[in-house]
Design a protein around this motif. Structure first.
Motif, PDB file in Angstrom:
ATOM      1  N   ARG A   1     -25.408  27.520  -2.883  1.00  0.00           N
ATOM      2  CA  ARG A   1     -25.352  28.550  -2.074  1.00  0.00           C
ATOM      3  C   ARG A   1     -25.910  29.047  -1.069  1.00  0.00           C
ATOM      4  N   ALA A   2     -27.308  29.319  -1.695  1.00  0.00           N
ATOM      5  CA  ALA A   2     -28.767  29.569  -1.082  1.00  0.00           C
ATOM      6  C   ALA A   2     -29.408  28.603  -0.157  1.00  0.00           C
ATOM      7  N   GLY A   3     -28.769  27.361   0.101  1.00  0.00           N
ATOM      8  CA  GLY A   3     -29.239  26.620   0.583  1.00  0.00           C
ATOM      9  C   GLY A   3     -29.839  25.622   0.332  1.00  0.00           C
ATOM     10  N   VAL A   4     -30.437  25.278  -0.458  1.00  0.00           N
ATOM     11  CA  VAL A   4     -30.944  24.211  -0.670  1.00  0.00           C
ATOM     12  C   VAL A   4     -30.001  22.958  -0.078  1.00  0.00           C
ATOM     13  N   GLY A   5     -30.325  22.188   0.159  1.00  0.00           N
ATOM     14  CA  GLY A   5     -29.672  20.660   1.072  1.00  0.00           C
ATOM     15  C   GLY A   5     -29.714  19.416  -0.142  1.00  0.00           C
ATOM     16  N   HIS A   6     -30.490  19.987  -0.683  1.00  0.00           N
ATOM     17  CA  HIS A   6     -30.513  18.868  -1.949  1.00  0.00           C
ATOM     18  C   HIS A   6     -30.941  18.788  -3.288  1.00  0.00           C
ATOM     19  N   LEU A   7     -30.075  18.404  -4.515  1.00  0.00           N
ATOM     20  CA  LEU A   7     -30.387  18.500  -6.070  1.00  0.00           C
ATOM     21  C   LEU A   7     -30.427  17.498  -6.918  1.00  0.00           C
ATOM     22  N   LEU A   8     -30.700  17.743  -7.620  1.00  0.00           N
ATOM     23  CA  LEU A   8     -30.722  16.333  -8.820  1.00  0.00           C
ATOM     24  C   LEU A   8     -30.841  17.328  -9.975  1.00  0.00           C
ATOM     25  N   ILE A   9     -29.811  16.916 -10.611  1.00  0.00           N
ATOM     26  CA  ILE A   9     -28.937  17.190 -11.975  1.00  0.00           C
ATOM     27  C   ILE A   9     -28.917  16.399 -13.256  1.00  0.00           C
ATOM     28  N   VAL A  10     -30.027  16.874 -14.437  1.00  0.00           N
ATOM     29  CA  VAL A  10     -29.501  15.994 -14.934  1.00  0.00           C
ATOM     30  C   VAL A  10     -29.334  16.598 -16.654  1.00  0.00           C
ATOM     31  N   ASP A  11     -28.118  15.934 -16.680  1.00  0.00           N
ATOM     32  CA  ASP A  11     -27.876  16.672 -18.186  1.00  0.00           C
ATOM     33  C   ASP A  11     -26.530  15.406 -19.226  1.00  0.00           C
ATOM     34  N   PHE A  12     -26.470  15.151 -20.565  1.00  0.00           N
ATOM     35  CA  PHE A  12     -25.900  14.236 -21.236  1.00  0.00           C
ATOM     36  C   PHE A  12     -24.543  14.411 -21.680  1.00  0.00           C
ATOM     37  N   ASP A  13     -23.803  16.199 -21.750  1.00  0.00           N
ATOM     38  CA  ASP A  13     -23.089  16.940 -22.298  1.00  0.00           C
ATOM     39  C   ASP A  13     -21.990  16.578 -21.852  1.00  0.00           C
ATOM     40  N   ARG A  14     -20.854  17.496 -21.992  1.00  0.00           N
ATOM     41  CA  ARG A  14     -19.837  17.877 -22.496  1.00  0.00           C
ATOM     42  C   ARG A  14     -19.859  19.112 -22.429  1.00  0.00           C
ATOM     43  N   VAL A  15     -18.705  20.222 -21.129  1.00  0.00           N
ATOM     44  CA  VAL A  15     -18.273  20.545 -21.060  1.00  0.00           C
ATOM     45  C   VAL A  15     -17.292  21.581 -22.283  1.00  0.00           C
ATOM     46  N   GLU A  16     -17.377  22.258 -22.893  1.00  0.00           N
ATOM     47  CA  GLU A  16     -16.960  23.078 -24.440  1.00  0.00           C
ATOM     48  C   GLU A  16     -16.566  24.589 -24.003  1.00  0.00           C
ATOM     49  N   ALA A  17     -15.308  24.421 -24.516  1.00  0.00           N
ATOM     50  CA  ALA A  17     -14.868  25.755 -24.791  1.00  0.00           C
ATOM     51  C   ALA A  17     -15.798  26.950 -24.718  1.00  0.00           C
ATOM     52  N   SER A  18     -16.140  26.142 -25.942  1.00  0.00           N
ATOM     53  CA  SER A  18     -17.041  27.692 -26.079  1.00  0.00           C
ATOM     54  C   SER A  18     -18.264  28.176 -24.980  1.00  0.00           C
ATOM     55  N   ASN A  19     -18.492  27.421 -23.988  1.00  0.00           N
ATOM     56  CA  ASN A  19     -20.084  27.317 -23.360  1.00  0.00           C
ATOM     57  C   ASN A  19     -19.589  28.176 -21.478  1.00  0.00           C
ATOM     58  N   LEU A  20     -18.054  28.850 -21.585  1.00  0.00           N
ATOM     59  CA  LEU A  20     -18.297  29.341 -20.763  1.00  0.00           C
ATOM     60  C   LEU A  20     -17.929  30.578 -20.911  1.00  0.00           C
ATOM     61  N   ASN A  21     -18.423  31.397 -21.755  1.00  0.00           N
ATOM     62  CA  ASN A  21     -18.699  32.518 -21.714  1.00  0.00           C
ATOM     63  C   ASN A  21     -20.002  32.643 -20.494  1.00  0.00           C
ATOM     64  N   ARG A  22     -20.717  31.850 -20.361  1.00  0.00           N
ATOM     65  CA  ARG A  22     -21.959  31.801 -19.540  1.00  0.00           C
ATOM     66  C   ARG A  22     -21.824  30.555 -18.904  1.00  0.00           C
ATOM     67  N   GLN A  23     -21.514  29.117 -18.668  1.00  0.00           N
ATOM     68  CA  GLN A  23     -21.583  28.449 -18.230  1.00  0.00           C
ATOM     69  C   GLN A  23     -20.866  27.972 -16.899  1.00  0.00           C
ATOM     70  N   TYR A  24     -21.142  27.850 -15.508  1.00  0.00           N
ATOM     71  CA  TYR A  24     -20.674  27.752 -14.174  1.00  0.00           C
ATOM     72  C   TYR A  24     -19.540  26.606 -14.432  1.00  0.00           C
ATOM     73  N   PHE A  25     -18.399  26.585 -15.054  1.00  0.00           N
ATOM     74  CA  PHE A  25     -17.264  25.947 -15.310  1.00  0.00           C
ATOM     75  C   PHE A  25     -16.211  25.979 -15.741  1.00  0.00           C
ATOM     76  N   PHE A  26     -15.285  25.796 -15.656  1.00  0.00           N
ATOM     77  CA  PHE A  26     -13.749  26.123 -15.882  1.00  0.00           C
ATOM     78  C   PHE A  26     -12.742  25.655 -16.902  1.00  0.00           C
ATOM     79  N   LEU A  27     -12.080  26.016 -17.227  1.00  0.00           N
ATOM     80  CA  LEU A  27     -10.954  26.092 -18.704  1.00  0.00           C
ATOM     81  C   LEU A  27     -10.659  24.192 -18.598  1.00  0.00           C
ATOM     82  N   ASP A  28     -10.244  24.418 -17.249  1.00  0.00           N
ATOM     83  CA  ASP A  28      -9.391  23.212 -16.727  1.00  0.00           C
ATOM     84  C   ASP A  28     -10.564  21.724 -16.749  1.00  0.00           C
ATOM     85  N   GLN A  29     -11.636  22.336 -17.132  1.00  0.00           N
ATOM     86  CA  GLN A  29     -12.758  20.875 -17.075  1.00  0.00           C
ATOM     87  C   GLN A  29     -13.699  20.813 -18.446  1.00  0.00           C
ATOM     88  N   VAL A  30     -12.967  21.510 -19.713  1.00  0.00           N
ATOM     89  CA  VAL A  30     -13.368  21.059 -21.231  1.00  0.00           C
ATOM     90  C   VAL A  30     -13.037  19.785 -21.715  1.00  0.00           C
TER      91      VAL A  30
END
Lengths: 66, 195
Positions: free
Chosen positions: B33-62
């Motif tokens: 949002r601030a305008g950084v032009g290029h991001l690299l994100i590394v993760d191995f996990d899947r979205v869980e319902a218990s993540n939604l209290n703090r992580q930037y994901f949505f119900l339909d992405q579980v």
């Protein structure tokens, strides 16, 4: 004869390794980054790296959560 | 600095984020949002319902891969951010490798032992590369304790009194505070701070 650990001056002890220093300081938390005079000492070298007189040591504690 | 110059610098910047959980997902969104032009994100996990209290994901992405879900969310929010994703675990001995070409590395991992290994490998393997880390994100309140420290190339946002995530709650307000604090340090490293 002294060293500085996290900005506190403490006695220098001859032939003291990083892990013995951490024990002496009562730094019981296991997850730390240690820098001696700005240079990283990795966990694998805590028992072999000996502290020199006058060293400036940062012990940086990392807590789980993210 | 001129606003246009800030945008230009951010557009030309490349930031690497290790972890797409509570810290990483919010940091990535903030930087995009601030305008950084290029991001690299590394993760191995899947979205869980218990993540939604703090992580930037949505119900339909579980159930979705975090890196894929996060890329979609970023591209729904902003235009023109180039998002590279690695779906995989950082392996001891080569943890710094994916971040060789970035301008700033962000530590957004969960487990303290993994945080220490990652920071050690980046400091050793990528000398001169700034790394922005966080410690003590669990809990409620205590904002007055949150501080930032600098140890040469290592920038740390910390609450030195916080309990670990095994002993205390991880919730959006404090995790988000840390994430945005880290993102703000990244911006300062990329373009310089405001006077």
């Amino acid at each position: 004869m002294s060293i500085v650990v996290n900005k506190r001056s403490v006695d220098f002890i001859i032939d003291e390794s990083v892990d013995r220093l951490l024990k002496r300081m009562n730094y019981t938390f296991p997850m730390v980054i240690v820098k001696v005079d700005g240079t990283l000492v990795t966990r694998s070298r805590f028992s072999s790296h000996l502290i020199k007189d006058g060293s400036n040591i940062d012990v940086i504690h990392l807590t789980s959560g993210g | 600095m001129e606003k246009i110059e800030v945008s230009r610098k951010l557009e030309g910047s490349f930031v690497g984020i290790a972890g797409a959980g509570g810290l990483g997902s919010n940091i990535a969104m903030a930087l995009a949002r601030a305008g950084v032009g290029h991001l690299l994100i590394v993760d191995f996990d899947r979205v869980e319902a218990s993540n939604l209290n703090r992580q930037y994901f949505f119900l339909d992405q579980v159930g979705d891969l975090k890196v894929e879900a996060l890329k979609k969310n970023i591209l729904r929010a902003v235009d023109g951010c180039d998002v590279d994703m690695i779906n995989g675990k950082l392996v001891k001995g080569s943890m710094a490798d994916p971040f060789r070409d970035v301008d700033v590395v962000v530590e957004a991992l969960d487990d303290a032992s993994t945080k220490v290994s990652f920071i050690e490998e980046v400091l050793l393997g990528l000398p001169g590369k700034p790394i922005v880390a966080a410690s003590g994100v669990a809990g409620i309140g205590g904002s007055e304790r949150i501080r930032q420290r600098r140890y040469d190339d290592l920038y740390l946002v910390e609450d030195p009194k916080a309990l670990s995530s095994e002993e205390d709650v991880l919730l959006c307000p404090k995790v988000g505070q840390f994430a945005h604090h880290q993102a703000n340090i990244v911006l300062e490293l990329l373009v310089g701070g405001s006077e």
